[in-house]
Design a protein around this motif. Sequence first.
Motif, mmCIF file in Angstrom:
data_model
loop_
_atom_site.group_PDB
_atom_site.id
_atom_site.type_symbol
_atom_site.label_atom_id
_atom_site.label_comp_id
_atom_site.label_asym_id
_atom_site.label_seq_id
_atom_site.Cartn_x
_atom_site.Cartn_y
_atom_site.Cartn_z
ATOM 1 N N UNK A 158 0.858 -1.191 0.000
ATOM 2 C CA UNK A 158 0.000 0.000 0.000
ATOM 3 C C UNK A 158 0.893 1.239 0.000
ATOM 4 N N UNK A 159 0.336 2.370 0.407
ATOM 5 C CA UNK A 159 1.124 3.605 0.397
ATOM 6 C C UNK A 159 1.474 4.086 1.800
ATOM 7 N N UNK A 160 1.452 3.185 2.755
ATOM 8 C CA UNK A 160 1.764 3.534 4.135
ATOM 9 C C UNK A 160 3.179 4.123 4.227
ATOM 10 N N UNK A 161 3.317 5.159 4.999
ATOM 11 C CA UNK A 161 4.560 5.893 5.232
ATOM 12 C C UNK A 161 4.993 6.755 4.044
ATOM 13 N N UNK A 162 4.194 6.797 3.003
ATOM 14 C CA UNK A 162 4.539 7.678 1.878
ATOM 15 C C UNK A 162 4.568 9.130 2.336
ATOM 16 N N UNK A 163 3.599 9.520 3.155
ATOM 17 C CA UNK A 163 3.569 10.893 3.653
ATOM 18 C C UNK A 163 4.773 11.192 4.536
ATOM 19 N N UNK A 164 5.223 10.201 5.289
ATOM 20 C CA UNK A 164 6.380 10.393 6.168
ATOM 21 C C UNK A 164 7.645 10.614 5.348
ATOM 22 N N UNK A 165 7.782 9.878 4.248
ATOM 23 C CA UNK A 165 8.938 10.067 3.369
ATOM 24 C C UNK A 165 8.924 11.473 2.784
ATOM 25 N N UNK A 166 7.766 11.901 2.296
ATOM 26 C CA UNK A 166 7.654 13.237 1.714
ATOM 27 C C UNK A 166 7.908 14.317 2.761
ATOM 28 N N UNK A 167 7.471 14.072 3.989
ATOM 29 C CA UNK A 167 7.707 15.049 5.056
ATOM 30 C C UNK A 167 9.203 15.178 5.342
ATOM 31 N N UNK A 168 9.917 14.060 5.333
ATOM 32 C CA UNK A 168 11.372 14.104 5.508
ATOM 33 C C UNK A 168 12.020 14.928 4.408
ATOM 34 N N UNK A 169 11.545 14.729 3.197
ATOM 35 C CA UNK A 169 12.142 15.426 2.052
ATOM 36 C C UNK A 169 11.829 16.922 2.088
ATOM 37 N N UNK A 170 10.643 17.262 2.565
ATOM 38 C CA UNK A 170 10.319 18.688 2.720
ATOM 39 C C UNK A 170 11.190 19.318 3.806
ATOM 40 N N UNK A 171 11.437 18.577 4.880
ATOM 41 C CA UNK A 171 12.285 19.098 5.935
ATOM 42 C C UNK A 171 13.717 19.289 5.431
ATOM 43 N N UNK A 172 14.176 18.371 4.597
ATOM 44 C CA UNK A 172 15.505 18.506 4.005
ATOM 45 C C UNK A 172 15.588 19.789 3.177
ATOM 46 N N UNK A 173 14.548 20.069 2.419
ATOM 47 C CA UNK A 173 14.521 21.302 1.625
ATOM 48 C C UNK A 173 14.531 22.527 2.537
ATOM 49 N N UNK A 174 13.786 22.458 3.625
ATOM 50 C CA UNK A 174 13.736 23.583 4.563
ATOM 51 C C UNK A 174 15.098 23.848 5.188
ATOM 52 N N UNK A 175 15.845 22.800 5.423
ATOM 53 C CA UNK A 175 17.192 22.941 5.974
ATOM 54 C C UNK A 175 18.203 23.370 4.914
ATOM 55 N N UNK A 176 17.806 23.256 3.658
ATOM 56 C CA UNK A 176 18.745 23.578 2.590
ATOM 57 C C UNK A 176 19.685 22.430 2.251
ATOM 58 N N UNK A 177 19.265 21.208 2.568
ATOM 59 C CA UNK A 177 20.103 20.035 2.304
ATOM 60 C C UNK A 177 20.051 19.706 0.815
ATOM 61 N N UNK A 178 21.194 19.684 0.188
ATOM 62 C CA UNK A 178 21.267 19.344 -1.236
ATOM 63 C C UNK A 178 22.102 18.102 -1.487
ATOM 64 N N UNK A 179 22.803 17.636 -0.485
ATOM 65 C CA UNK A 179 23.618 16.427 -0.615
ATOM 66 C C UNK A 179 23.605 15.648 0.680
ATOM 67 N N UNK A 180 23.857 14.369 0.580
ATOM 68 C CA UNK A 180 23.836 13.498 1.755
ATOM 69 C C UNK A 180 25.115 12.665 1.801
ATOM 70 N N UNK A 181 25.487 12.196 3.026
ATOM 71 C CA UNK A 181 24.739 12.292 4.276
ATOM 72 C C UNK A 181 24.757 13.697 4.859
#
Length: 233
Positions: A158-181
């Motif tokens: 199913x799509x469980x945790x899809x929203x959590x993944x997207x939320x992590x990615x939005x937070x990364x954008x808010x922090x200005x993260x462009x590379x990992x780790x």
Amino acid sequence: MKVEIWSDVVCPWCAVGKHRFEKALARFAHRDEVEVSYHSFELDPSAPREQQGDIHDHLAAKYGMSRAEAEAKHRQMTAMAAEDGWDFQFDRARRGNTFDAHRLLHLAAERGVQDAVKERLFRGYFTEGEPIADHATLVRLGAEAGLDADEAREVLACDRYADAVRADERQAQAYGITGVPFFVVDRKYGVSGAQPPDALLQVLDTAWADAHPLQVLTPAGGDEACADGSCSI
């Protein structure tokens, strides 16, 4: 103290950074009071479930180099990763979309086995040539690291945790993260890249000292101590 780590399971520097951070944490005096969590970051969100072509050709095309140069880069990366306990086998890597792997890691976080699942996915991709987007493979690897296979299968169906993944990615954008780790300590200190253990340990020490400032108490009996110029020897 909280340490949040943004990374992707097909990122070689993320695997190296994981082991380097663990070395730093093992030397940290307050390691038992550190809560570590991994957050989702997709290096290529548009990647198909299974990508064609091998990883050497992919690197060559991405950076405009020859295949021989790409192979040399991967040999260098393999040698460097070996110093941090990894056995990279780039010739076996089977690239693919990592969105579902990140959803599995969110399940793992809720079940208290996220670190083990993260480690297993890294080893599956970089050493064993496992198809990182294949659901059956993800279920098996997750189960080997402590997840319930049936629950993992249900999540991936199913799509469980899809929203959590997207939320992590939005937070990364808010922090200005462009590379990992990318390491975030107590939502105050950010560290980009797979830094050496000594550097990561310094950040942990700094963050701890900042969160736990020394309070000097003077008992009612007075301050009986020597200071510069106040005592004769």
